[in-house]
Design a protein around this motif. Structure first.
Motif, PDB file in Angstrom:
ATOM      1  N   MET A   1       4.108   9.575  -4.132  1.00 25.59           N
ATOM      2  CA  MET A   1       2.859   9.362  -3.401  1.00 25.59           C
ATOM      3  C   MET A   1       2.207  10.692  -3.008  1.00 25.59           C
ATOM      4  O   MET A   1       0.988  10.811  -3.014  1.00 25.59           O
ATOM      5  CB  MET A   1       3.099   8.485  -2.171  1.00 25.59           C
ATOM      6  CG  MET A   1       3.461   7.033  -2.514  1.00 25.59           C
ATOM      7  SD  MET A   1       2.236   6.192  -3.552  1.00 25.59           S
ATOM      8  CE  MET A   1       2.915   6.363  -5.210  1.00 25.59           C
TER       9      MET A   1
ATOM     10  N   ARG B   1      -1.540  10.555  -2.038  1.00 27.21           N
ATOM     11  CA  ARG B   1      -1.559   9.483  -1.056  1.00 27.21           C
ATOM     12  C   ARG B   1      -0.622   9.729   0.120  1.00 27.21           C
ATOM     13  O   ARG B   1      -0.429   8.874   0.955  1.00 27.21           O
ATOM     14  CB  ARG B   1      -1.192   8.145  -1.725  1.00 27.21           C
ATOM     15  CG  ARG B   1      -2.238   7.612  -2.671  1.00 27.21           C
ATOM     16  CD  ARG B   1      -3.610   7.421  -2.004  1.00 27.21           C
ATOM     17  NE  ARG B   1      -3.602   6.642  -0.799  1.00 27.21           N
ATOM     18  CZ  ARG B   1      -3.927   5.356  -0.717  1.00 27.21           C
ATOM     19  NH1 ARG B   1      -4.313   4.719  -1.784  1.00 27.21           N
ATOM     20  NH2 ARG B   1      -3.891   4.739   0.439  1.00 27.21           N
ATOM     21  N   LEU B   2      -0.012  10.894   0.180  1.00 27.31           N
ATOM     22  CA  LEU B   2       0.875  11.248   1.284  1.00 27.31           C
ATOM     23  C   LEU B   2       0.781  12.755   1.476  1.00 27.31           C
ATOM     24  O   LEU B   2       0.894  13.508   0.522  1.00 27.31           O
ATOM     25  CB  LEU B   2       2.326  10.844   0.942  1.00 27.31           C
ATOM     26  CG  LEU B   2       3.382  11.074   1.986  1.00 27.31           C
ATOM     27  CD1 LEU B   2       3.168  10.144   3.177  1.00 27.31           C
ATOM     28  CD2 LEU B   2       4.759  10.825   1.398  1.00 27.31           C
ATOM     29  N   SER B   3       0.559  13.165   2.688  1.00 25.88           N
ATOM     30  CA  SER B   3       0.416  14.612   2.909  1.00 25.88           C
ATOM     31  C   SER B   3       1.743  15.253   3.251  1.00 25.88           C
ATOM     32  O   SER B   3       2.704  14.648   3.535  1.00 25.88           O
ATOM     33  CB  SER B   3      -0.579  14.875   4.020  1.00 25.88           C
ATOM     34  OG  SER B   3      -0.250  14.148   5.171  1.00 25.88           O
TER      35      SER B   3
ATOM     36  N   CYS C   1       5.776   3.934   2.087  1.00 25.45           N
ATOM     37  CA  CYS C   1       6.366   5.159   2.633  1.00 25.45           C
ATOM     38  C   CYS C   1       6.763   5.024   4.099  1.00 25.45           C
ATOM     39  O   CYS C   1       7.237   5.995   4.704  1.00 25.45           O
ATOM     40  CB  CYS C   1       5.414   6.334   2.448  1.00 25.45           C
ATOM     41  SG  CYS C   1       5.183   6.772   0.708  1.00 25.45           S
ATOM     42  N   SER C   2       6.598   3.826   4.664  1.00 23.36           N
ATOM     43  CA  SER C   2       6.958   3.621   6.071  1.00 23.36           C
ATOM     44  C   SER C   2       8.470   3.724   6.254  1.00 23.36           C
ATOM     45  O   SER C   2       9.241   3.525   5.311  1.00 23.36           O
ATOM     46  CB  SER C   2       6.473   2.251   6.552  1.00 23.36           C
ATOM     47  OG  SER C   2       7.227   1.222   5.932  1.00 23.36           O
TER      48      SER C   2
ATOM     49  N   THR D   1       0.862  -1.176   0.000  1.00 24.87           N
ATOM     50  CA  THR D   1       0.000   0.000   0.000  1.00 24.87           C
ATOM     51  C   THR D   1       0.903   1.232   0.000  1.00 24.87           C
ATOM     52  O   THR D   1       2.079   1.148   0.406  1.00 24.87           O
ATOM     53  CB  THR D   1      -0.911   0.036   1.241  1.00 24.87           C
ATOM     54  OG1 THR D   1      -0.087   0.224   2.401  1.00 24.87           O
ATOM     55  CG2 THR D   1      -1.762  -1.225   1.366  1.00 24.87           C
ATOM     56  N   PRO D   2       0.409   2.376  -0.433  1.00 22.40           N
ATOM     57  CA  PRO D   2       1.231   3.582  -0.383  1.00 22.40           C
ATOM     58  C   PRO D   2       1.761   3.873   1.021  1.00 22.40           C
ATOM     59  O   PRO D   2       2.914   4.288   1.182  1.00 22.40           O
ATOM     60  CB  PRO D   2       0.297   4.681  -0.876  1.00 22.40           C
ATOM     61  CG  PRO D   2      -0.637   3.972  -1.801  1.00 22.40           C
ATOM     62  CD  PRO D   2      -0.862   2.627  -1.146  1.00 22.40           C
ATOM     63  N   GLU D   3       0.946   3.614   2.031  1.00 21.72           N
ATOM     64  CA  GLU D   3       1.376   3.852   3.410  1.00 21.72           C
ATOM     65  C   GLU D   3       2.509   2.911   3.813  1.00 21.72           C
ATOM     66  O   GLU D   3       3.481   3.334   4.447  1.00 21.72           O
ATOM     67  CB  GLU D   3       0.182   3.704   4.364  1.00 21.72           C
ATOM     68  CG  GLU D   3      -0.908   4.753   4.165  1.00 21.72           C
ATOM     69  CD  GLU D   3      -1.799   4.515   2.936  1.00 21.72           C
ATOM     70  OE1 GLU D   3      -2.430   5.493   2.498  1.00 21.72           O
ATOM     71  OE2 GLU D   3      -1.847   3.383   2.410  1.00 21.72           O
ATOM     72  N   GLN D   4       2.401   1.645   3.438  1.00 16.36           N
ATOM     73  CA  GLN D   4       3.476   0.691   3.732  1.00 16.36           C
ATOM     74  C   GLN D   4       4.756   1.081   3.000  1.00 16.36           C
ATOM     75  O   GLN D   4       5.841   1.051   3.573  1.00 16.36           O
ATOM     76  CB  GLN D   4       3.073  -0.729   3.309  1.00 16.36           C
ATOM     77  CG  GLN D   4       2.000  -1.362   4.129  1.00 16.36           C
ATOM     78  CD  GLN D   4       1.483  -2.648   3.482  1.00 16.36           C
ATOM     79  OE1 GLN D   4       1.399  -2.764   2.257  1.00 16.36           O
ATOM     80  NE2 GLN D   4       1.125  -3.608   4.328  1.00 16.36           N
TER      81      GLN D   4
ATOM     82  N   ARG E   1       8.333   8.841  -1.956  1.00 19.61           N
ATOM     83  CA  ARG E   1       7.472   9.699  -1.136  1.00 19.61           C
ATOM     84  C   ARG E   1       6.948  10.882  -1.972  1.00 19.61           C
ATOM     85  O   ARG E   1       5.792  11.271  -1.844  1.00 19.61           O
ATOM     86  CB  ARG E   1       8.217  10.179   0.104  1.00 19.61           C
ATOM     87  CG  ARG E   1       8.474   9.033   1.103  1.00 19.61           C
ATOM     88  CD  ARG E   1       9.218   9.523   2.334  1.00 19.61           C
ATOM     89  NE  ARG E   1       8.455  10.499   3.098  1.00 19.61           N
ATOM     90  CZ  ARG E   1       7.503  10.197   3.985  1.00 19.61           C
ATOM     91  NH1 ARG E   1       7.218   8.946   4.241  1.00 19.61           N
ATOM     92  NH2 ARG E   1       6.874  11.155   4.636  1.00 19.61           N
TER      93      ARG E   1
END
Length: 189
Positions: A182, A187-189, A162-163, A157-160, A179
């Motif tokens: 995304m 998908r990333l603020s 960018c972890s 996932t985009p969150e994974q 990053r």
């Protein structure tokens, strides 16, 4: 009509260049030591029916030092090759011939990354060369399989992706590039 690497302009003399735009090892080393080279970086993604990014494809590779790293699709633009053709070639090379990338009619990079052989000038580092890379988010719809020097392809996932743990596995600033990609697709603020 735009000329392509497959159908060069009639006045183009193929004897003026290496076959298919390749440099031999000595020529490539000389070029890398004296001028910036043009690259493309591609962030392969899966999108849902509304066009939102739901997964990011990251390659698993072993570095020259024997370290496992995560990587984006990346590669050099050949002489007399359009950027879209370079993107298609590198996606096929890294993800397989049936990845089915969706390159828009007029591809626009989300950023330009400038890699230096000296760390710290930009977030991007390549010990071999100074490279300027156009970076694209590319949806793929087909069956993707790791190719060439890649051991695996993971869809995160985009969150994974960018972890911190995944970012720590990426080399040369590609984590920063991921990053940025995304953030570009919301998908990333």
């Amino acid at each position: 009509m735009t000329d392509t690497a497959d159908f060069p302009h009639p006045e183009f003399d193929p004897k003026d260049s290496q076959p298919a735009g390749w440099l031999d090892e000595q020529e490539l080393a000389a070029a890398r030591g004296s001028l910036p080279l043009v690259y493309v970086d591609a962030v392969p993604v899966r999108v849902d029916d509304s066009g939102d990014v739901i997964a990011v494809g990251l390659l698993l590779r072993v570095s020259r030092e024997g370290v496992m790293t995560r990587a984006l699709v990346s590669g050099r633009v050949m002489y007399h090759e359009r950027l879209r053709d370079a993107l298609l070639r590198h996606i096929e090379k890294d993800l397989g011939p049936v990845a089915l990338p969706q390159i828009p009619p007029s591809p626009q990079p989300f950023t330009v990354a400038e890699y230096f052989p000296t760390p710290g000038i930009t977030p991007y580092y390549d010990r071999r060369q100074h490279a300027v890379s156009m970076a694209y988010v590319v949806p793929v719809t087909g069956d993707c399989q790791p190719q060439q020097h890649s051991l695996d392809l993971a869809w995160l996932t985009p969150e994974q992706a960018c972890s911190e743990s995944v970012q720590a596995e990426m080399y040369g600033g590609q984590g920063v590039l991921l990053r940025q990609a995304m953030a570009h697709v919301g998908r990333l603020s």
